[in-house]
Design a protein around this motif. Structure first.
Motif, PDB file in Angstrom:
ATOM      1  N   UNK A  81       0.813  -1.203   0.000  1.00  0.00           N
ATOM      2  CA  UNK A  81       0.000   0.000   0.000  1.00  0.00           C
ATOM      3  C   UNK A  81       0.845   1.250   0.000  1.00  0.00           C
ATOM      4  N   UNK A  82       0.196   2.368  -0.298  1.00  0.00           N
ATOM      5  CA  UNK A  82       0.855   3.656  -0.259  1.00  0.00           C
ATOM      6  C   UNK A  82      -0.194   4.738  -0.147  1.00  0.00           C
ATOM      7  N   UNK A  83       0.101   5.780   0.628  1.00  0.00           N
ATOM      8  CA  UNK A  83      -0.864   6.844   0.819  1.00  0.00           C
ATOM      9  C   UNK A  83      -0.150   8.182   0.899  1.00  0.00           C
ATOM     10  N   UNK A  84      -0.876   9.240   0.639  1.00  0.00           N
ATOM     11  CA  UNK A  84      -0.302  10.576   0.668  1.00  0.00           C
ATOM     12  C   UNK A  84      -1.360  11.589   1.057  1.00  0.00           C
ATOM     13  N   UNK A  85      -0.938  12.574   1.819  1.00  0.00           N
ATOM     14  CA  UNK A  85      -1.815  13.698   2.135  1.00  0.00           C
ATOM     15  C   UNK A  85      -1.715  14.775   1.060  1.00  0.00           C
ATOM     16  N   UNK A  86      -0.841  14.549   0.076  1.00  0.00           N
ATOM     17  CA  UNK A  86      -0.634  15.538  -0.980  1.00  0.00           C
ATOM     18  C   UNK A  86      -0.920  14.975  -2.364  1.00  0.00           C
ATOM     19  N   UNK A  87      -0.285  13.853  -2.721  1.00  0.00           N
ATOM     20  CA  UNK A  87      -0.375  13.332  -4.084  1.00  0.00           C
ATOM     21  C   UNK A  87      -0.227  11.814  -4.060  1.00  0.00           C
ATOM     22  N   UNK A  88      -1.322  11.111  -3.931  1.00  0.00           N
ATOM     23  CA  UNK A  88      -1.307   9.657  -3.823  1.00  0.00           C
ATOM     24  C   UNK A  88      -0.735   9.014  -5.095  1.00  0.00           C
ATOM     25  N   UNK A  89      -1.070   9.579  -6.259  1.00  0.00           N
ATOM     26  CA  UNK A  89      -0.608   8.990  -7.524  1.00  0.00           C
ATOM     27  C   UNK A  89       0.916   8.978  -7.596  1.00  0.00           C
ATOM     28  N   UNK A  90       1.543  10.059  -7.135  1.00  0.00           N
ATOM     29  CA  UNK A  90       3.001  10.114  -7.151  1.00  0.00           C
ATOM     30  C   UNK A  90       3.604   9.061  -6.234  1.00  0.00           C
ATOM     31  N   UNK A  91       3.031   8.907  -5.054  1.00  0.00           N
ATOM     32  CA  UNK A  91       3.546   7.920  -4.111  1.00  0.00           C
ATOM     33  C   UNK A  91       3.421   6.514  -4.677  1.00  0.00           C
ATOM     34  N   UNK A  92       2.305   6.213  -5.314  1.00  0.00           N
ATOM     35  CA  UNK A  92       2.124   4.886  -5.894  1.00  0.00           C
ATOM     36  C   UNK A  92       3.086   4.652  -7.057  1.00  0.00           C
ATOM     37  N   UNK A  93       3.363   5.702  -7.839  1.00  0.00           N
ATOM     38  CA  UNK A  93       4.311   5.548  -8.948  1.00  0.00           C
ATOM     39  C   UNK A  93       5.721   5.335  -8.414  1.00  0.00           C
ATOM     40  N   UNK A  94       6.072   6.009  -7.327  1.00  0.00           N
ATOM     41  CA  UNK A  94       7.376   5.781  -6.705  1.00  0.00           C
ATOM     42  C   UNK A  94       7.487   4.340  -6.222  1.00  0.00           C
ATOM     43  N   UNK A  95       6.388   3.827  -5.656  1.00  0.00           N
ATOM     44  CA  UNK A  95       6.385   2.436  -5.200  1.00  0.00           C
ATOM     45  C   UNK A  95       6.597   1.469  -6.341  1.00  0.00           C
ATOM     46  N   UNK A  96       5.957   1.740  -7.470  1.00  0.00           N
ATOM     47  CA  UNK A  96       6.123   0.859  -8.632  1.00  0.00           C
ATOM     48  C   UNK A  96       7.564   0.872  -9.134  1.00  0.00           C
ATOM     49  N   UNK A  97       8.167   2.058  -9.187  1.00  0.00           N
ATOM     50  CA  UNK A  97       9.560   2.152  -9.633  1.00  0.00           C
ATOM     51  C   UNK A  97      10.501   1.456  -8.646  1.00  0.00           C
ATOM     52  N   UNK A  98      10.184   1.584  -7.376  1.00  0.00           N
ATOM     53  CA  UNK A  98      11.006   0.953  -6.346  1.00  0.00           C
ATOM     54  C   UNK A  98      10.971  -0.563  -6.498  1.00  0.00           C
ATOM     55  N   UNK A  99       9.771  -1.119  -6.638  1.00  0.00           N
ATOM     56  CA  UNK A  99       9.612  -2.568  -6.779  1.00  0.00           C
ATOM     57  C   UNK A  99      10.233  -3.056  -8.086  1.00  0.00           C
TER      58      UNK A  99
END
Length: 271
Positions: A61-79
């Motif tokens: 999972x990933x969450x953001x108080x500012x930009x959830x889409x960016x956090x999820x994209x960072x997670x995808x790149x990380x994985x």
């Protein structure tokens, strides 16, 4: 809000964490967790990942108080591969019997690759991170909270508070990840991992071989079939079964089934 760590602030934060507990196993758990921690200390993003040698690295999972889409994209790149440059990944992927939680703050000096710092920090305005890394028997978990330019770096007091609530936070996340993993096993038809988690809930001290034998007993394997599947002698299967039953406090296949049935509600996703 009062200063972090005061009794009033802790009361508010702990009450908020009860919302995260109520969200365990639900689709927006990460949002509830981030909101709860943000009631204690300013945080902008969070990510939850798990790792095993068998299944590799997954973003839970990933969450953001500012930009959830960016956090999820960072997670995808990380994985996808950039995790190899994370100095914390060595701890995440290390084979260990320790269940101790490692609490670590971001240190740019430990990152060897500048492209990693740019992708995960400077280009997205992240300036600080605290991480929790811990293991169960076959899985490692990685929980991260991030601060952006808006909030600035964590103070020493904030880091101390996040460290102090380590047992509570990691327990909540561990329970949610168990639901996530089981649901993934069910959805993909991976029966054996599901049964392994049912048996393991009964006694985490079972050895790898004892657990393997018990799981195959639950799935209906006979002694010869278990021996062939594990590449051991039937006499070894009998010995492992005896040891496992002693640890579990049972004496029969029927009692093993009963243990699994009792543990089933602990694994199923809440409705």
């Amino acid at each position: 809000m009062t200063a972090p760590g005061t009794p009033d602030d802790l009361t508010v934060g702990l009450c908020a964490l009860s919302d995260a507990v109520a969200a365990i196993g639900r689709p927006r758990f990460d949002d509830a967790l981030l909101a709860a921690v943000a009631r204690l200390i300013p945080v902008d993003h969070c990510t939850i990942l798990c790792y095993s040698q068998a299944a590799g690295l997954k973003q839970v999972g990933g969450s953001s108080l500012q930009d959830r889409a960016t956090v999820l994209s960072l997670g995808r790149d990380y994985v996808a591969g950039l995790h190899a440059f994370d100095p914390n990944f060595e701890e995440l992927s290390r084979i260990s019997s320790s269940r101790k939680v490692i609490f670590r703050r971001h240190d740019p000096a430990r990152v060897a690759m500048q492209d990693y710092l740019r992708r995960f920090y400077t280009t997205v305005g992240i300036v600080d991170k605290v991480s929790y890394i811990w293991r169960t028997s076959d899985m490692a978990f990685y929980l991260n909270f991030y601060r952006s330019l808006r909030a600035g770096t964590f103070t020493d007091g904030e880091v101390a508070l996040l460290s102090a609530i380590t047992p509570l936070l990691t327990s909540i996340v561990r329970q949610h990840c168990a639901h996530y993993i089981v649901q993934s096993d069910i959805n993909t038809g991976r029966t054996l991992p599901f049964v392994e988690r049912l048996v393991e809930l009964a006694d985490e001290t079972l050895s790898t071989r004892e657990l393997a034998v018990c799981c195959r007993i639950v799935l209906g394997y006979q002694t010869d079939g278990i021996a062939a599947d594990l590449g051991v002698r039937p006499s070894t299967v009998i010995t492992l079964r005896k040891r496992a039953y002693q640890k579990l406090g049972i004496a029969s296949q029927a009692e093993l089934f009963a243990l699994c049935l009792r543990n089933l509600p602990r694994l199923m996703r809440p409705v």
